[in-house]
Design a protein around this motif. Structure first.
Motif, mmCIF file in Angstrom:
data_model
loop_
_atom_site.group_PDB
_atom_site.id
_atom_site.type_symbol
_atom_site.label_atom_id
_atom_site.label_comp_id
_atom_site.label_asym_id
_atom_site.label_seq_id
_atom_site.Cartn_x
_atom_site.Cartn_y
_atom_site.Cartn_z
ATOM 1 N N SER A 209 37.239 45.308 35.430
ATOM 2 C CA SER A 209 37.014 44.186 36.345
ATOM 3 C C SER A 209 35.889 43.308 35.815
ATOM 4 O O SER A 209 34.908 43.801 35.261
ATOM 5 C CB SER A 209 36.667 44.689 37.743
ATOM 6 O OG SER A 209 35.462 45.440 37.724
ATOM 7 N N MET B 193 41.131 42.923 36.132
ATOM 8 C CA MET B 193 40.983 42.288 37.442
ATOM 9 C C MET B 193 39.958 41.157 37.383
ATOM 10 O O MET B 193 38.807 41.343 36.984
ATOM 11 C CB MET B 193 40.543 43.312 38.498
ATOM 12 C CG MET B 193 40.437 42.687 39.890
ATOM 13 S SD MET B 193 40.298 43.910 41.224
ATOM 14 C CE MET B 193 38.647 44.550 40.906
ATOM 15 N N ILE C 262 45.294 41.500 37.690
ATOM 16 C CA ILE C 262 45.115 41.306 39.131
ATOM 17 C C ILE C 262 44.052 40.239 39.331
ATOM 18 O O ILE C 262 43.053 40.202 38.594
ATOM 19 C CB ILE C 262 44.680 42.614 39.828
ATOM 20 C CG1 ILE C 262 45.809 43.642 39.799
ATOM 21 C CG2 ILE C 262 44.241 42.349 41.271
ATOM 22 C CD1 ILE C 262 45.416 44.994 40.369
#
Length: 416
Positions: A227, A306, A258
């Protein structure tokens, strides 16, 4: 030599614990105010950290700073006099402030910045005043030495090098550390070759960087999600595209993406464009529940990137919402993305917020958009984050690379 970090509710208590555990001759290496507990600065408690070492064996600490002997530092002290009179070696005339050829100048600097006893106070307010005045004294002494051209107190090469680093935005604490190491090593030689000093400065900076740069930045086999977190406009989406391209084309991994950045439609569309080019799926999520569903849907993929929302990190509610997206059971690596065009003072606030979070790695962007690189050294010196990648353009995937300690050090000194 025995080194310890003591954390206590007050500076008075921390110093008392150092004295008890390391003895009267303990040397204080560093003192700072820290926050413990909480998350992203929320509900965190302020405490005091003192790093010190015993002097049972001869030798310097691995990272000496401007040191103060504990036995000469009163435990109850709220102020000290800043008036200093230093006599020359061959004269009683107090108007001459420094020796023409100073001996052990670094040791002298330490001694003269020790606090003097005055009034007794154990309040935290007065302890903070003491530390602040010590820092001001150190800064004053260093500035005096660097600008004292008549007495030739410091080698010209050192003065020139420190001034160059100042132009690059290196802060005073780091300049003191670099100067101190050189003065300690060459304390009796004031006529050093400028090239030698430049190489010494570069070597010290490389040493600082290498303590923060991991030996490898290869994604671990067990990592399932990466992330990227950071303020708006630092280049998170483009950086994800660069990292994902590396994994798809070179590492041949099955990658998915994502995004939680639903506040900016352009960001979602940009990520989808990159995903189409790479042939990877993208899931848009708005809550932790949606994220868990997306992760289940993508569980067959080797690696998931992400992209998180970039908003105001001074907002406690937003910091709490970010926590929801990174506090997962899946094996994850979290990167804080920062722009080198941002003021260091603002970056410090952000870096402090994430000290107690799972975020342990940094990506520095927009290297090509600045000519001041002091921020990189300041971060490496003060914060425990791993320095991983640096980006120097918008091209995908080529404008990203591992941080090169030697290259940055030479740029800082204008040698590259």
């Amino acid at each position: 030599m025995k080194t310890k970090k003591i954390v206590a509710e007050t500076m008075h208590l921390a110093l008392k614990m150092v004295r008890q555990q390391l003895g009267e001759d303990a040397i204080i290496v560093n003192t700072k105010v820290i926050k413990t507990g909480g998350f992203l600065g929320i509900f965190a408690k302020q405490k005091y950290e003192v790093t010190a070492y015993s002097v049972e064996n001869d030798g310097d600490p691995s990272e000496p700073e401007f040191q103060v002997k504990l036995k000469e530092w009163p435990l109850k002290n709220d102020n000290f006099k800043s008036n200093m009179v230093i006599k020359t070696a061959n004269s009683e005339n107090e108007s001459n402030v420094f020796h023409k050829q100073p001996q052990k100048l670094y040791e002298f600097y330490n001694k003269e910045t020790e606090p003097k006893e005055k009034s007794i106070s154990s309040s935290e307010k007065n302890e903070n005043i003491l530390l602040e005045e010590m820092q001001q004294m150190r800064k004053m002494m260093m500035n005096f030495l660097l600008n004292d051209k008549q007495s030739n107190s410091l080698p010209a090469g050192l003065v020139n090098g420190i001034n160059e680093l100042k132009k690059q935005g290196v802060n005073d604490e780091v300049l003191e550390y670099i100067s101190g190491k050189i003065l300690t090593k060459y304390e009796s030689n004031n006529a050093l070759d400028e090239a030698l000093i430049a190489n010494e400065i570069i070597s010290i900076m490389v040493e600082i960087f290498e303590k923060r740069i991991p030996k490898t930045i290869t994604v671990r086999d067990q990592t399932r999600m990466i992330s990227l977190i950071g303020p708006t406009g630092v280049g998170k989406t483009t950086t994800i595209a660069k990292l994902a391209t590396e994994q798809v084309l070179k590492q041949k991994r099955k990658v998915a993406m994502i995004t939680t950045d639903v506040y900016r439609i352009a960001a979602v569309e940009q990520l989808k464009t990159y995903a189409v080019i790479l042939g990877v799926p993208v899931e848009v999520v708005r809550s932790k529940d949606e994220l868990e569903k997306a992760l289940k849907k993508l569980e067959s993929y080797d690696l998931i990137y992400m992209d998180t929302t970039g908003r105001n990190y001074k907002d406690p509610e937003y910091c709490s919402s970010i926590n929801e997206f990174i506090d997962l059971s899946i094996e994850s690596d979290h990167y804080l993305v920062l722009s080198l065009t941002t003021k260091y003072e603002d970056l410090q606030l952000l870096l402090n917020e994430f000290l107690d979070s799972p975020v342990k790695r940094l990506i520095l962007t927009k290297f090509d958009e600045t000519t001041s690189y002091g921020t990189i050294l300041n971060i490496a010196y003060k914060f425990p984050y791993h320095l991983t990648y640096i980006t120097n353009g918008q091209s995908v995937p080529e404008d990203i690379s591992a941080i090169d300690a030697s290259q940055i050090a030479r740029k800082l000194l204008g040698r590259d």
